[in-house]
Design an enzyme around this catalytic site. Sequence first.
Site, PDB file in Angstrom:
ATOM      1  N   LYS A  37      12.790   7.792  12.573  1.00  0.00           N
ATOM      2  CA  LYS A  37      13.387   8.412  11.194  1.00  0.00           C
ATOM      3  C   LYS A  37      14.754   8.947  11.325  1.00  0.00           C
ATOM      4  CE  LYS A  37      10.011   6.993   8.785  1.00  0.00           C
ATOM      5  NZ  LYS A  37      10.086   5.851   7.521  1.00  0.00           N
ATOM      6  N   SER A  88      11.598  10.792   6.200  1.00  0.00           N
ATOM      7  CA  SER A  88      10.230  11.701   6.626  1.00  0.00           C
ATOM      8  C   SER A  88      10.890  12.959   6.782  1.00  0.00           C
ATOM      9  CB  SER A  88       9.658  10.901   7.967  1.00  0.00           C
ATOM     10  OG  SER A  88       8.761  11.937   8.119  1.00  0.00           O
ATOM     11  N   SER A 122       0.826  -1.216  -0.024  1.00  0.00           N
ATOM     12  CA  SER A 122       0.061  -0.081   0.057  1.00  0.00           C
ATOM     13  C   SER A 122       0.981   1.052   0.007  1.00  0.00           C
ATOM     14  CB  SER A 122      -0.670  -0.253   1.352  1.00  0.00           C
ATOM     15  OG  SER A 122      -0.421   0.067   2.530  1.00  0.00           O
ATOM     16  N   TYR A 170       7.681   8.306  16.524  1.00  0.00           N
ATOM     17  CA  TYR A 170       7.979   8.173  15.242  1.00  0.00           C
ATOM     18  C   TYR A 170       9.137   8.727  14.942  1.00  0.00           C
ATOM     19  CZ  TYR A 170       7.013   8.593  10.138  1.00  0.00           C
ATOM     20  OH  TYR A 170       7.230   8.690   8.941  1.00  0.00           O
TER      21      TYR A 170
END
Length: 275
Positions: free
Chosen positions: A159, A142, A16, A155
């Site tokens: 990254k 990101s 996805s 998160y």
Amino acid sequence: MRNMVNDVVAVIGGSSGIGKESAKLFADQGAQVVLIARGTDRLRETAAEIQNQGRRADVMKADVASLDEMRTAAERIKATYGKLDVLIYSAAGFYLSPVETMDLTVAKQLMEINYWGALHTTQAFLPVIRKGERKSMVYISSLSAQCTPPFFTAYAATKHALRGFLLSLRQELRPEGIHVGMVSPGPVQTPLIEKDLHQDMYRLPFGIPVLKPESAAKAVLRSVKTRKGDLVVPARIAAAARLAAAFPSLVETYYRLSIPGWRKHIESLVGRRPI
């Protein structure tokens, strides 16, 4: 740049979002695409979409949290195709939380996917990448690794770790002619973030667009074809991202000025005023 008809491209996390759209783009370029993830149902759906367009796609099951499973997948690619030209790492997890109430189990799972998964994949696939002709490895990072907002503690840490890993890996592999690319998109409309986007802990300041996964996928393809090291998506905020990485306090100022009542909003979410 030569076409990709003879290229073998492995997409980790190709079921996805950015991974899926990247797989479709590389298949449209004529490449043999191998989709890899821990669950195969959605991978098969993606492969069927590609095959219905007359393109080539295969599916393999492997969990990035397991070095052994990634090595098995790499060996299968070597046995089937004899080489790997391009590796795309698009597996990712996402989680927002005030640090005091953070679910540490979820935070550790994020590190397992976003950082350790990339390391496992790199170790497993390097030998077969060396047998390829294009020798390109591109990882989805990101914008939050350069412009880090509040509530991204779990998160963004993953990254930042990934970014440090890739900056060092790039120097290590350059003498072998192996390209290490990093694509850093802003918020992308994918199932990964849709439940959080525009909610209390994920408010976007002025000037930050929500991207379609196709936009990030195009940057992945561009990174491979041009052998660029770092690409920010959209490109128009790349200079701002570099500035924010050099001066992190600018991010806090930008959020405070761009979102009315931002500081009081943060205080309400953490349940107390800062000392």
